[in-house]
Design a protein around this motif. Sequence first.
Motif, PDB file in Angstrom:
ATOM      1  N   ARG A 141       6.412  -8.903   3.964  1.00  0.00           N
ATOM      2  CA  ARG A 141       5.540  -8.479   2.876  1.00  0.00           C
ATOM      3  C   ARG A 141       6.136  -8.957   1.560  1.00  0.00           C
ATOM      4  NH1 ARG A 141       5.741  -3.671   6.044  1.00  0.00           N
ATOM      5  NH2 ARG A 141       3.744  -3.189   7.017  1.00  0.00           N
ATOM      6  N   PRO A 142       5.345  -8.929   0.463  1.00  0.00           N
ATOM      7  CA  PRO A 142       5.910  -9.264  -0.837  1.00  0.00           C
ATOM      8  C   PRO A 142       7.127  -8.407  -1.125  1.00  0.00           C
ATOM      9  CG  PRO A 142       3.525  -9.079  -0.960  1.00  0.00           C
ATOM     10  CD  PRO A 142       3.921  -8.590   0.396  1.00  0.00           C
ATOM     11  N   SER A 143       8.137  -8.981  -1.793  1.00  0.00           N
ATOM     12  CA  SER A 143       9.397  -8.289  -2.011  1.00  0.00           C
ATOM     13  C   SER A 143       9.251  -7.031  -2.857  1.00  0.00           C
ATOM     14  CB  SER A 143      10.404  -9.235  -2.663  1.00  0.00           C
ATOM     15  OG  SER A 143       9.893  -9.728  -3.888  1.00  0.00           O
ATOM     16  N   SER A 144       8.138  -6.904  -3.626  1.00  0.00           N
ATOM     17  CA  SER A 144       7.945  -5.718  -4.446  1.00  0.00           C
ATOM     18  C   SER A 144       7.584  -4.501  -3.597  1.00  0.00           C
ATOM     19  CB  SER A 144       6.838  -5.964  -5.475  1.00  0.00           C
ATOM     20  OG  SER A 144       5.621  -6.275  -4.825  1.00  0.00           O
ATOM     21  N   ARG A 145       7.223  -4.728  -2.353  1.00  0.00           N
ATOM     22  CA  ARG A 145       6.843  -3.642  -1.450  1.00  0.00           C
ATOM     23  C   ARG A 145       7.820  -3.608  -0.287  1.00  0.00           C
ATOM     24  NH1 ARG A 145       1.207  -3.484   1.989  1.00  0.00           N
ATOM     25  NH2 ARG A 145       1.531  -1.484   3.055  1.00  0.00           N
ATOM     26  N   PRO A 146       8.502  -2.499  -0.068  1.00  0.00           N
ATOM     27  CA  PRO A 146       9.486  -2.466   1.014  1.00  0.00           C
ATOM     28  C   PRO A 146       8.838  -2.524   2.388  1.00  0.00           C
ATOM     29  CG  PRO A 146       9.175  -0.271   0.117  1.00  0.00           C
ATOM     30  CD  PRO A 146       8.409  -1.206  -0.774  1.00  0.00           C
ATOM     31  N   GLY A 147       9.609  -2.993   3.345  1.00  0.00           N
ATOM     32  CA  GLY A 147       9.147  -2.994   4.723  1.00  0.00           C
ATOM     33  C   GLY A 147       9.199  -1.591   5.303  1.00  0.00           C
ATOM     34  N   THR A 148       8.644  -1.452   6.489  1.00  0.00           N
ATOM     35  CA  THR A 148       8.614  -0.159   7.176  1.00  0.00           C
ATOM     36  C   THR A 148       9.791  -0.049   8.143  1.00  0.00           C
ATOM     37  OG1 THR A 148       6.197   0.002   7.047  1.00  0.00           O
ATOM     38  CG2 THR A 148       7.290   1.294   8.764  1.00  0.00           C
TER      39      THR A 148
END
Length: 241
Positions: A3-10
């Motif tokens: 995902r975009p780096s501004s949104r953390p992964g799960t």
Amino acid sequence: MTRPSSRPGTLYGIGVGPGSPDLITVRAASTLRKTRIVLAASSSKNDYSTAYAIARPYLPEDARIVRLAFPMTRDRETLARAWEENARTAAALLESGEDAAFLTLGDPLIYSTFGYLMRTVAALYPRIPIAVIPGVTSFQAAAAATRTVLCENGENFLLLSGVRDEARLRDDLRRADNAAILKAYKTLPVIQSALEGAGEDKASLFVSRLGLEGELIVPADSAPESPNYLSLILATKKNRV
């Protein structure tokens, strides 16, 4: 899954089942195939992960394995430091936007190291999403393999840790219609004594390394003196109608 780096992964807690790779759920297999960071718990004295070995057929070829060591101790301060360090390691990976799967034997929320990591990450990094994918438990698989009914009609079923003192374990077994005792290895003589003291109305089976090399299923009083750590006992009512 990136995902975009501004949104953390799960952070996924994934139960890989009791031992056989074909007992992994469809949801777990689907998630593993799309996840390129795998968090595998290992002892601070041993970097081998049984959970990773089970999940390996479902992982991408380029999956990155990150081992999270945890000390074999009950000292709370030592454990807290270890899980904070593990949480920081996981968070650094997740903040890049990549999802990560933490693998556990059986189910992630039953006597699992994932519970500690989940709570620590949630407390220190609340913006990181966490999801749990349940797994087939060892006691369910043992019951299926031995055709043992765990509970029926109005019966109850109690899940116990073998790491208990004998008096408490015996009292719990007396109150339960049926029970599964996990972690039945270090304290096996205590468990056997508790089973004997709980009465003669229960049939007890010792099950070890189910679905893996060295599988053993015998009456609880015939269990080996030094059992493998992947061992449990089923104690169920005799003479059901």
